[in-house]
Write a protein that holds these residues in place. Sequence first.
Motif, PDB file in Angstrom:
ATOM      1  N   SER A  41       0.832  -1.211   0.000  1.00 39.37           N
ATOM      2  CA  SER A  41       0.000   0.000   0.000  1.00 39.37           C
ATOM      3  C   SER A  41       0.862   1.254   0.000  1.00 39.37           C
ATOM      4  O   SER A  41       0.552   2.236  -0.686  1.00 39.37           O
ATOM      5  CB  SER A  41      -0.924   0.006   1.220  1.00 39.37           C
ATOM      6  N   SER A  48       1.536   6.778  -6.749  1.00 40.65           N
ATOM      7  CA  SER A  48       0.474   7.749  -7.037  1.00 40.65           C
ATOM      8  C   SER A  48       0.950   9.183  -6.853  1.00 40.65           C
ATOM      9  O   SER A  48       0.412  10.116  -7.452  1.00 40.65           O
ATOM     10  CB  SER A  48      -0.740   7.489  -6.141  1.00 40.65           C
ATOM     11  N   SER A  96      -2.563  -5.707  -7.095  1.00 34.12           N
ATOM     12  CA  SER A  96      -3.818  -5.685  -7.843  1.00 34.12           C
ATOM     13  C   SER A  96      -5.040  -5.508  -6.961  1.00 34.12           C
ATOM     14  O   SER A  96      -6.141  -5.317  -7.461  1.00 34.12           O
ATOM     15  CB  SER A  96      -3.972  -6.992  -8.641  1.00 34.12           C
ATOM     16  N   GLY A  98      -7.935  -4.048  -4.629  1.00 38.52           N
ATOM     17  CA  GLY A  98      -8.601  -2.751  -4.750  1.00 38.52           C
ATOM     18  C   GLY A  98      -9.970  -2.718  -4.105  1.00 38.52           C
ATOM     19  O   GLY A  98     -10.847  -1.985  -4.556  1.00 38.52           O
ATOM     20  N   ALA A 100     -13.047  -1.847  -1.641  1.00 35.81           N
ATOM     21  CA  ALA A 100     -13.450  -0.574  -1.047  1.00 35.81           C
ATOM     22  C   ALA A 100     -12.984  -0.487   0.399  1.00 35.81           C
ATOM     23  O   ALA A 100     -12.832  -1.494   1.095  1.00 35.81           O
ATOM     24  CB  ALA A 100     -14.970  -0.434  -1.122  1.00 35.81           C
ATOM     25  N   ASN A 101     -12.739   0.743   0.837  1.00 37.71           N
ATOM     26  CA  ASN A 101     -12.316   1.041   2.212  1.00 37.71           C
ATOM     27  C   ASN A 101     -10.935   0.479   2.549  1.00 37.71           C
ATOM     28  O   ASN A 101     -10.603   0.300   3.724  1.00 37.71           O
ATOM     29  CB  ASN A 101     -13.336   0.521   3.234  1.00 37.71           C
ATOM     30  N   HIS A 105      -7.718   0.865  -2.684  1.00 34.84           N
ATOM     31  CA  HIS A 105      -8.941   1.083  -3.455  1.00 34.84           C
ATOM     32  C   HIS A 105      -8.730   2.168  -4.507  1.00 34.84           C
ATOM     33  O   HIS A 105      -8.322   3.278  -4.204  1.00 34.84           O
ATOM     34  CB  HIS A 105     -10.094   1.490  -2.530  1.00 34.84           C
ATOM     35  N   GLY A 106      -8.966   1.816  -5.762  1.00 36.35           N
ATOM     36  CA  GLY A 106      -8.850   2.771  -6.854  1.00 36.35           C
ATOM     37  C   GLY A 106      -7.443   3.021  -7.344  1.00 36.35           C
ATOM     38  O   GLY A 106      -7.224   3.885  -8.192  1.00 36.35           O
ATOM     39  N   SER A 107      -6.452   2.279  -6.837  1.00 32.23           N
ATOM     40  CA  SER A 107      -5.067   2.552  -7.234  1.00 32.23           C
ATOM     41  C   SER A 107      -4.787   2.150  -8.684  1.00 32.23           C
ATOM     42  O   SER A 107      -4.039   2.808  -9.387  1.00 32.23           O
ATOM     43  CB  SER A 107      -4.092   1.827  -6.305  1.00 32.23           C
ATOM     44  N   LYS A 108      -5.375   1.038  -9.113  1.00 29.94           N
ATOM     45  CA  LYS A 108      -5.246   0.561 -10.507  1.00 29.94           C
ATOM     46  C   LYS A 108      -3.778   0.547 -10.950  1.00 29.94           C
ATOM     47  O   LYS A 108      -3.421   1.061 -12.018  1.00 29.94           O
ATOM     48  CB  LYS A 108      -6.081   1.418 -11.456  1.00 29.94           C
TER      49      LYS A 108
END
Length: 418
Positions: A41, A48, A96, A98, A100-101, A105-108
Amino acid sequence: MDFVSLFRNSAPYIHAYRGKTTVIWLRDQAISQERLRSLISDLALLNSLGLKLVVLFDADCFEQRLNPQDIIDDDTLKQLTEEIGRRRYMLEALFSQGIANSPMHGSKMRVISGNFVMARPAGVFEGQDLKAQGRVRRIDVAAIREQLDKKHLVLIPPLGYSITGDILYLPPEQLVIELAKQTFADKVVIVGDNPLTFSQGQKEMDVSTLEALIHTTAPDQPAYLELLVASKVSRAGIARCHVVDGTVDGTLLAELFTRDGVGILIPRDQYDTFRRANLNDIQGILALLKPLEIKQILVKRDPEKIASQIDSFVVNERDGMIIGCAAVHKLSENQAELACVAVHSDYQNNGRGDALLVEVEKQARKAGITQLYALTTQTEHWFVERGFKRVDVSALPEDRIKLYNFQRNSKVYTKSIA
């Protein structure tokens, strides 16, 4: 420090790291089930924020750590490739996630691994054929750059491929150096044993100091290999190498996004330095002086006043931030006034003021100054403890007496620095 302050203080590092290439070596200590999920993470967060990440991982699956001179026979290579495959797929799976919470989440994230490293056999060592023991022959830097520019994370196993189609094991302690050199990495981070037990808590040192420490330490000490490699990384010309504890959650972020970090930093440049001030330092100096002006320890000075006297200031800069300052205003050919002595609140009571005074006195002597004066209303003991003697106002040079504020009634101290 609360969340908002921490986040604000991390902003300079976010700006500085964006678009920069970082090679990260994950040692066995970091690749454990309980640690790996949060570490992934954190790597996704770094990605990101714009860091270009090349991640190398260990794959040593034996009781004794493999050395670069060990024979890698068919059975050993089979065990290594199986473990490397398992770890690679585990890492790709975690990158991979992803749901929710969750932090992912949403990193793709896109993780790319492949035949980026060409290798050659290590050959014969002391009469023994090392077989599948390999050395880096060439790294396809253009291909790696292409993936990094697409914001992909490049995952490098400790394997290379020969021009004859053979698989060769590459010691990660050598591969990380080659990756950093050939990709022109801005930074290397080694995530392994706790390095502070090795350095007795010292968080930063130049490469010469580190090498001297390594020379007097047994190779079986925790973090020995990590810091040995860090010294070689620095000698290879990499600007900064960090070594952090891979067994503690959050050390990667704490090391990279706080001014003092939690691991060991080996910088090629001057990370913490004293120097003459310039006009770019005005806001940093004002920020240091403001708390003391509010307490009426110092007389308030506006930016224009600081700018006109900027050549008189010495600053202590730490990783781009001004954490200490002092001014030496010349009163005569060999006399000067010490003023605006200030140290950031985070660095008080740990010798910063003394170090600042030593630097000021050194530079003053170079300018021919033999006598320093200091005027103070609330910090007289600090000056007395550092060799200053109380004198009457009349002891000041005549031109300075004319400017003396009798309403403020500052006490006058002097020190010979001849």
